[in-house]
Design a protein around this motif. Structure first.
Motif, PDB file in Angstrom:
ATOM      1  N   HIS A  67      -2.309   1.893  11.993  1.00 40.39           N
ATOM      2  CA  HIS A  67      -1.197   1.891  11.039  1.00 40.39           C
ATOM      3  C   HIS A  67      -1.711   1.718   9.613  1.00 40.39           C
ATOM      4  O   HIS A  67      -1.266   2.419   8.700  1.00 40.39           O
ATOM      5  CB  HIS A  67      -0.205   0.773  11.393  1.00 40.39           C
ATOM      6  CG  HIS A  67       0.931   0.694  10.434  1.00 40.39           C
ATOM      7  ND1 HIS A  67       0.924  -0.157   9.345  1.00 40.39           N
ATOM      8  CD2 HIS A  67       2.106   1.378  10.377  1.00 40.39           C
ATOM      9  CE1 HIS A  67       2.043   0.002   8.663  1.00 40.39           C
ATOM     10  NE2 HIS A  67       2.779   0.926   9.268  1.00 40.39           N
ATOM     11  N   ASN A  68      -2.659   0.813   9.430  1.00 43.39           N
ATOM     12  CA  ASN A  68      -3.203   0.580   8.086  1.00 43.39           C
ATOM     13  C   ASN A  68      -3.966   1.799   7.561  1.00 43.39           C
ATOM     14  O   ASN A  68      -3.928   2.094   6.365  1.00 43.39           O
ATOM     15  CB  ASN A  68      -4.108  -0.648   8.080  1.00 43.39           C
ATOM     16  CG  ASN A  68      -3.323  -1.944   8.165  1.00 43.39           C
ATOM     17  OD1 ASN A  68      -2.134  -1.968   7.851  1.00 43.39           O
ATOM     18  ND2 ASN A  68      -3.977  -3.006   8.606  1.00 43.39           N
ATOM     19  N   LYS A  69      -4.661   2.494   8.448  1.00 42.20           N
ATOM     20  CA  LYS A  69      -5.406   3.684   8.026  1.00 42.20           C
ATOM     21  C   LYS A  69      -4.450   4.783   7.587  1.00 42.20           C
ATOM     22  O   LYS A  69      -4.683   5.457   6.592  1.00 42.20           O
ATOM     23  CB  LYS A  69      -6.320   4.174   9.142  1.00 42.20           C
ATOM     24  CG  LYS A  69      -7.479   3.234   9.371  1.00 42.20           C
ATOM     25  CD  LYS A  69      -8.404   3.771  10.427  1.00 42.20           C
ATOM     26  CE  LYS A  69      -9.421   2.692  10.733  1.00 42.20           C
ATOM     27  NZ  LYS A  69     -10.764   3.091  10.666  1.00 42.20           N
ATOM     28  N   VAL A  70      -3.378   4.981   8.346  1.00 43.59           N
ATOM     29  CA  VAL A  70      -2.390   5.996   7.992  1.00 43.59           C
ATOM     30  C   VAL A  70      -1.719   5.623   6.669  1.00 43.59           C
ATOM     31  O   VAL A  70      -1.546   6.468   5.788  1.00 43.59           O
ATOM     32  CB  VAL A  70      -1.339   6.166   9.115  1.00 43.59           C
ATOM     33  CG1 VAL A  70      -0.182   7.050   8.664  1.00 43.59           C
ATOM     34  CG2 VAL A  70      -1.990   6.723  10.368  1.00 43.59           C
ATOM     35  N   LYS A  71      -1.377   4.364   6.533  1.00 44.81           N
ATOM     36  CA  LYS A  71      -0.744   3.883   5.304  1.00 44.81           C
ATOM     37  C   LYS A  71      -1.692   4.075   4.106  1.00 44.81           C
ATOM     38  O   LYS A  71      -1.280   4.541   3.048  1.00 44.81           O
ATOM     39  CB  LYS A  71      -0.389   2.403   5.465  1.00 44.81           C
ATOM     40  CG  LYS A  71       0.352   1.800   4.320  1.00 44.81           C
ATOM     41  CD  LYS A  71       0.704   0.343   4.636  1.00 44.81           C
ATOM     42  CE  LYS A  71       1.353  -0.320   3.463  1.00 44.81           C
ATOM     43  NZ  LYS A  71       1.672  -1.725   3.728  1.00 44.81           N
TER      44      LYS A  71
END
Length: 115
Positions: free
Chosen positions: A2-6
């Protein structure tokens, strides 16, 4: 994940903002140089150089008329100046044959280097 996509989304947005700012600054700098009537300028510790370059823009329909051979047309698939130049250099097609299939567009390039 999720953090990478964000983070990816955030960087893509930032990239768009940077591209827009670069475009705006480029326009301002080239306009300033044009108003001053210069193509080479030193400002502070930077050197600005305006370079004019001609690029051919091919007309698809006109090019197809003179290169109707399907095998040649497939090699081009879409008019691409570098591919067409290569075909001319290889004597696959002649520059004379396609001379009326393009217009020349002058573009302005901006180079800014640190002294």
């Amino acid at each position: 994940m999720h953090n990478k996509v964000k983070r990816y989304y955030h960087l893509k947005q930032k990239h768009k903002e940077i591209e827009q700012e670069l475009s705006d600054l480029r326009t301002e700098i080239t306009t300033y140089c044009e108003e001053q009537g210069v193509t080479d300028l030193e400002i502070g510790s930077h050197r600005v150089k305006i370079v004019f370059q001609d690029r051919k823009e091919y007309d698809d329909n006109k090019l197809y008329e003179v290169l109707a051979d399907p095998s040649l047309w497939r090699m081009l698939s879409k008019p691409d100046s570098s591919k067409i130049s290569s075909l001319i250099k290889l004597n696959v097609i002649s520059g004379e044959k396609i001379k009326d299939t393009y217009s020349v567009k002058t573009i302005t390039l901006l180079h800014v280097d640190k002294k």
